[in-house]
Design an enzyme around this catalytic site. Structure first.
Site, PDB file in Angstrom:
ATOM      1  N   GLY A 389      -2.523  70.151  37.431  1.00 34.64           N
ATOM      2  CA  GLY A 389      -3.615  70.795  38.130  1.00 34.64           C
ATOM      3  C   GLY A 389      -4.938  70.167  37.733  1.00 34.64           C
ATOM      4  O   GLY A 389      -4.984  69.238  36.917  1.00 34.64           O
ATOM      5  N   PRO A 390      -6.043  70.660  38.280  1.00 31.26           N
ATOM      6  CA  PRO A 390      -7.352  70.071  37.998  1.00 31.26           C
ATOM      7  C   PRO A 390      -7.759  70.271  36.540  1.00 31.26           C
ATOM      8  O   PRO A 390      -7.196  71.100  35.834  1.00 31.26           O
ATOM      9  CB  PRO A 390      -8.288  70.821  38.960  1.00 31.26           C
ATOM     10  N   PRO A 391      -8.755  69.531  36.080  1.00 33.80           N
ATOM     11  CA  PRO A 391      -9.195  69.660  34.687  1.00 33.80           C
ATOM     12  C   PRO A 391      -9.831  71.033  34.422  1.00 33.80           C
ATOM     13  O   PRO A 391     -10.423  71.647  35.309  1.00 33.80           O
ATOM     14  CB  PRO A 391     -10.247  68.553  34.535  1.00 33.80           C
ATOM     15  N   GLY A 392      -9.712  71.466  33.163  1.00 33.19           N
ATOM     16  CA  GLY A 392     -10.409  72.672  32.734  1.00 33.19           C
ATOM     17  C   GLY A 392      -9.764  73.984  33.117  1.00 33.19           C
ATOM     18  O   GLY A 392     -10.408  75.030  33.024  1.00 33.19           O
ATOM     19  N   VAL A 393      -8.499  73.983  33.533  1.00 35.12           N
ATOM     20  CA  VAL A 393      -7.854  75.242  33.928  1.00 35.12           C
ATOM     21  C   VAL A 393      -6.974  75.807  32.815  1.00 35.12           C
ATOM     22  O   VAL A 393      -6.333  76.840  32.994  1.00 35.12           O
ATOM     23  CB  VAL A 393      -7.023  75.065  35.219  1.00 35.12           C
ATOM     24  N   GLY A 394      -6.931  75.129  31.649  1.00 32.88           N
ATOM     25  CA  GLY A 394      -6.219  75.688  30.503  1.00 32.88           C
ATOM     26  C   GLY A 394      -4.807  75.190  30.314  1.00 32.88           C
ATOM     27  O   GLY A 394      -3.993  75.871  29.687  1.00 32.88           O
ATOM     28  N   LYS A 395      -4.495  73.993  30.814  1.00 37.22           N
ATOM     29  CA  LYS A 395      -3.128  73.484  30.691  1.00 37.22           C
ATOM     30  C   LYS A 395      -2.775  73.185  29.229  1.00 37.22           C
ATOM     31  O   LYS A 395      -1.715  73.568  28.752  1.00 37.22           O
ATOM     32  CB  LYS A 395      -2.971  72.208  31.533  1.00 37.22           C
ATOM     33  N   THR A 396      -3.694  72.509  28.544  1.00 36.84           N
ATOM     34  CA  THR A 396      -3.410  72.123  27.159  1.00 36.84           C
ATOM     35  C   THR A 396      -3.410  73.331  26.229  1.00 36.84           C
ATOM     36  O   THR A 396      -2.514  73.501  25.398  1.00 36.84           O
ATOM     37  CB  THR A 396      -4.451  71.088  26.682  1.00 36.84           C
ATOM     38  N   SER A 711      -4.508  65.652  55.544  1.00 34.45           N
ATOM     39  CA  SER A 711      -4.814  67.063  55.787  1.00 34.45           C
ATOM     40  C   SER A 711      -6.012  67.270  56.710  1.00 34.45           C
ATOM     41  O   SER A 711      -6.273  68.398  57.144  1.00 34.45           O
ATOM     42  CB  SER A 711      -5.054  67.797  54.472  1.00 34.45           C
ATOM     43  N   LYS A 754      -8.361  74.858  48.222  1.00 35.45           N
ATOM     44  CA  LYS A 754      -9.110  74.766  49.474  1.00 35.45           C
ATOM     45  C   LYS A 754      -9.675  76.123  49.876  1.00 35.45           C
ATOM     46  O   LYS A 754     -10.806  76.221  50.376  1.00 35.45           O
ATOM     47  CB  LYS A 754      -8.194  74.220  50.585  1.00 35.45           C
TER      48      LYS A 754
END
Length: 815
Positions: A389-396, A711, A754
């Site tokens: 997913g995009p950066p900064g969403v808490g994956k790590t 798209s 989106k």
């Protein structure tokens, strides 16, 4: 044997050992007598192979050739006067007249000696130089008519001549002093030679140079010129001698240091043996003691004992000893079959996940499912999860929460920029500086074989000339193979099946197919404004207050202010940028407190303007006053965004122009939309002839930003249709979807991002493919309030929904 002089350079020992009458210390009066002696018109000629005789110089020579023996025997019985000439080539055994030089030296036989080996040695002294006029006999030995050459006496009142002689003498004595092969008594001879002419002849005779060079010196009539040539050769000798001495000194120093270290180490070892404190033996015993507590497989046990036995036989001073020590230490440090106990309290796990991360329900449910299966079955290979997913969403950071929820150790390995396969698999032990791969290094730090192992930024693994790390990860991340992972350094199978690997990525398209196939892909979408507000309230603001030493009483953020901060100062899917803005505000408050300035506890919108500057505002909707301008929805690596498709018409021949830094797929979508509209013009009440009279220009603003993907297909078709019909586009409507040549609308990805972008732009209605409805249903319905969704199958439906019957105010006459 051949005629040769005994020695290399200044070979004086043989001469000095003779009777005093043979010591070559000639005075100037004696030199004058030698120069004035008459020379017979014909002389027997003795060829010299390895030396040149100079006037006044005494040399011993060994006689071996039959001709030479006959000559010496007859001359010794007679007047003892002979002529000595050097051969042109030293390798000629039986020379002819043409093999001899033309300039030689008249010599007197001083003594004849019978040697124990049966050979004859004679000592001769040079008298005057001569030049051969003609060889008159070759049998039984050479005879020639000769002409005497006068030696020019050196004028020592001339300062230049005096300097030349002094320089030559100084260089000769320096060579005697520094050369270990020349007896020091040679300085006695140099110092006691009074005649400068004899001095140059004596030094030239004993030079360590080729016969050819000595012969050239003999042929020089001018004594100053001869001295200059001798000085040049002495200079070369000094340089060579210095180089040899330097090399010998260096080698001796290296040998001395190595011997010294060896003896010191031997003494230390002897002392340690006497005290019973040998560190090598102590270390070996320590290894054996540590091995008793290990729970490793039999194969590892067998290999350890073999390697330890090999270490005990190695020399501690060898380079391989430290490599072997490090290898055995690593084997003992690795947590073979050592696992931490999992905590199967699912309610506690859910509480921890909810505490640390707001939203992300899909990921949390997947973790809880895994825990539930482990609790029921008590034996299951850990899955390989990939959060993208995009950066900064808490994956790590999600990995830490999973580790705490499971009660496992947490390990993180960043793969960004890794381009060496050895980083994963390790190096062979044969290489200098070899070490294990980072997978086993991290397990060694974790001290358990079942940690939560986060492979961060797996999509940014590089590929260099050292191999492909992505391919090396295939074995690590395959649940069917990683039970027998083989590191090149360890060379033993290690079980990775208990490790819970969690990979993170921003763009999964850059991950190679086989690697992506081995992982369970879980999308981590961006956050809605409401989610961001909760995250800021629960996590970001308390974290920044603690980091800056400010209490809740000293600063307050209202919900409305946080919303303004999100909508007007950030444009992202995650919350990393939001955290930076909050940190800026908190730092400003820290400065106010430290400088004892007046401030309001509650942060106002004026404070935002003062601290952060003017806002960039929302993604603005431009309205529908122009035909051909349609709002589309796009997905980027940093979240969703809105884009505008603009179409204008101009008189021409039906040419289609595309601008706006579009990729190949997006260009194909524009061509497809134009062709579909052209093929189905009657259904949209468009005269088909207009397509041959009007040029179409499709533009996507923000040309500096690359854009690609299918798209925008329905957006482009709607824009071109609006331009040709001059009908208005419905207000506050946006769309996304792929089209086909037959007019079908296909689903696309990134729906949540989106939709969030549409909300930021104050969009009210969204057109999607019917097959995207399931993606909308996955989103929390509370975040969709105020939005109307239109699910379509064909482009006919899109045009009916998006275009009004009303035409724009300044409509073109398209005919």
């Amino acid at each position: 044997m051949s005629e040769s002089n005994k020695g290399d350079f200044f070979a004086l020992s043989n001469i000095l050992d003779q009777e005093p009458e043979f010591i070559p210390l000639i005075s100037e009066e004696e030199e004058d007598i030698l120069n004035n002696e008459s020379v017979p018109e014909a002389l027997p000629i003795l060829p010299l192979r390895n030396n040149v005789l100079f006037p006044g110089v005494v040399i011993p020579i060994t006689i071996g050739r039959d001709k030479s023996i006959s000559l010496i025997e007859e001359a010794y019985r007679g007047n003892k006067i002979i002529g000595v000439i050097a051969q042109k080539k030293t390798n000629v055994e039986d020379p002819f007249a043409e093999d001899l030089n033309r300039v030689g030296t008249v010599a007197r036989i001083l003594k004849r000696l019978k040697m124990p080996d049966g050979s004859t040695t004679v000592i001769i002294q040079g008298k005057r130089r001569f030049e051969v006029v003609e060889f008159i006999e070759e049998q039984p030995y050479f005879r020639a008519t000769v002409q005497a050459l006068q030696e020019m006496k050196l004028d020592m009142t001339d300062d230049k001549n005096k300097a030349l002689v002094d320089s030559m003498k100084e260089m000769a004595m320096r060579i005697i002093k520094e050369s270990p092969n020349i007896p020091s008594e040679a300085t006695f001879a140099i110092k006691n030679i009074e005649s400068p002419t004899f001095l140059v002849n004596f030094i030239a005779s004993n030079l360590n140079s080729e016969v050819e060079k000595k012969q050239k010196l003999l042929e020089i009539d001018s004594i100053p010129a001869r001295i200059e040539k001798v000085i040049k050769q002495l200079s070369v000798e000094i340089q060579m001698l210095n180089m040899k001495n330097e090399i010998q000194t260096k080698v001796k120093m290296d040998m001395d240091r190595q011997q010294r270290e060896y003896f010191l180490n031997q003494q230390i070892r002897t002392i340690q043996d006497e005290l019973g404190e040998n560190p090598v033996d102590t270390e070996l015993k320590n290894f054996e003691k540590r091995a008793t507590n290990k729970k490793w497989p039999k194969q590892v046990q067998k290999s350890f004992e073999k390697e330890l036995n090999k270490l005990s036989r190695m020399n501690p001073q060898s380079a391989e000893f430290s490599v072997q020590m490090n290898y055995i230490d690593l084997i003992l440090e690795l947590p073979w079959n050592e696992v931490s106990k999992d905590n199967f309290n699912l309610k506690r796990a859910k509480k921890i996940l909810d505490r640390d991360h707001f939203g992300l329900e899909k990921v949390k449910n997947r973790i809880l499912e895994h825990l539930a299966v482990l609790k029921l079955k008590k034996d299951m290979k850990s899955p390989i999860l990939c959060l993208y997913g995009p950066p900064g969403v808490g994956k790590t950071s999600l990995g830490k929460s999973i580790a705490e929820a499971l009660g496992r150790k947490y390990v993180r390995m960043s793969l960004g920029g890794v381009h060496d396969e050895a980083e994963i698999r390790g190096h062979r032990r044969t290489y200098i500086g070899a070490m294990p791969g980072r997978v086993l290094q991290n397990l060694k730090k974790a001290k358990t074989s079942n940690p939560v192992f986060v492979l961060d930024e797996i999509d940014k693994v590089g590929r260099g000339h050292q191999g492909d790390p992505s391919s090396a990860l295939l074995e690590v991340l395959d649940p069917e193979q990683n039970a027998n992972f083989n590191d090149n350094f360890v060379e033993l199978d290690y079980d990775l099946s208990n490790v819970l690997f969690i990979a993170t990525a921003n763009n999964i398209s850059s991950i190679q197919g086989p690697l992506r196939d081995r992982m369970e892909m879980i999308e981590v979408n961006g956050y809605t404004v409401e989610e961001k507000k909760e995250i800021a309230k629960r996590h970001l603001i308390p974290k920044q207050l603690e980091a800056h030493g400010i209490s809740k009483k000293e600063i307050s953020f209202s919900a409305k202010l946080v919303e303004s901060l999100i909508e007007q100062y950030t444009s992202e899917s995650g919350v990393r940028g939001l955290e930076k803005k909050i940190a800026s505000i908190v730092r400003n408050r820290a400065k106010q407190i430290a400088m004892e300035e007046k401030y309001n506890v509650k942060v106002s919108s004026d404070d935002l303007l003062k601290i952060l500057g003017p806002s960039h505002g929302k993604d603005k909707y431009f309205g529908n006053d122009f035909a051909g301008v349609v709002t589309g929805l796009a997905w980027t690596q940093v979240g969703g965004d809105i884009l505008y498709i603009e179409t204008s018409l101009s008189k021409g021949k039906g040419k289609l122009t595309l601008t706006g830094n579009l990729g190949d797929v997006m260009k194909e979508s524009a061509v497809l939309a134009h062709q579909y509209l052209k093929a189905n013009s009657e259904e949209f009440n468009i005269d088909s002839s207009v397509f041959d009279k009007w040029d179409v220009h499709v533009h996507v603003p923000e040309g500096a930003t690359p854009k690609d993907g299918p798209s925008a297909g329905i957006t482009m078709l709607t824009s071109i249709a609006s331009a040709f019909t001059q009908r208005k586009v419905k207000k506050y409507i946006a769309m996304t979807g792929e089209i086909t040549l037959r007019g079908a609308v296909l689903p696309v990805g990134g729906i949540k991002e989106k939709i969030l972008a549409a909300r930021r732009a104050n969009i009210k209605e969204i057109i999607l493919s019917e097959k995207n409805e399931k993606d909308v249903l996955d989103i929390n319905q509370d975040y969709l309030k105020g939005l109307t969704f239109h699910y379509v199958k064909t482009m006919d439906e899109v045009i009916k929904i998006a275009l009004l019957k009303e035409k724009v105010a300044k409509a073109k006459a398209i005919d």
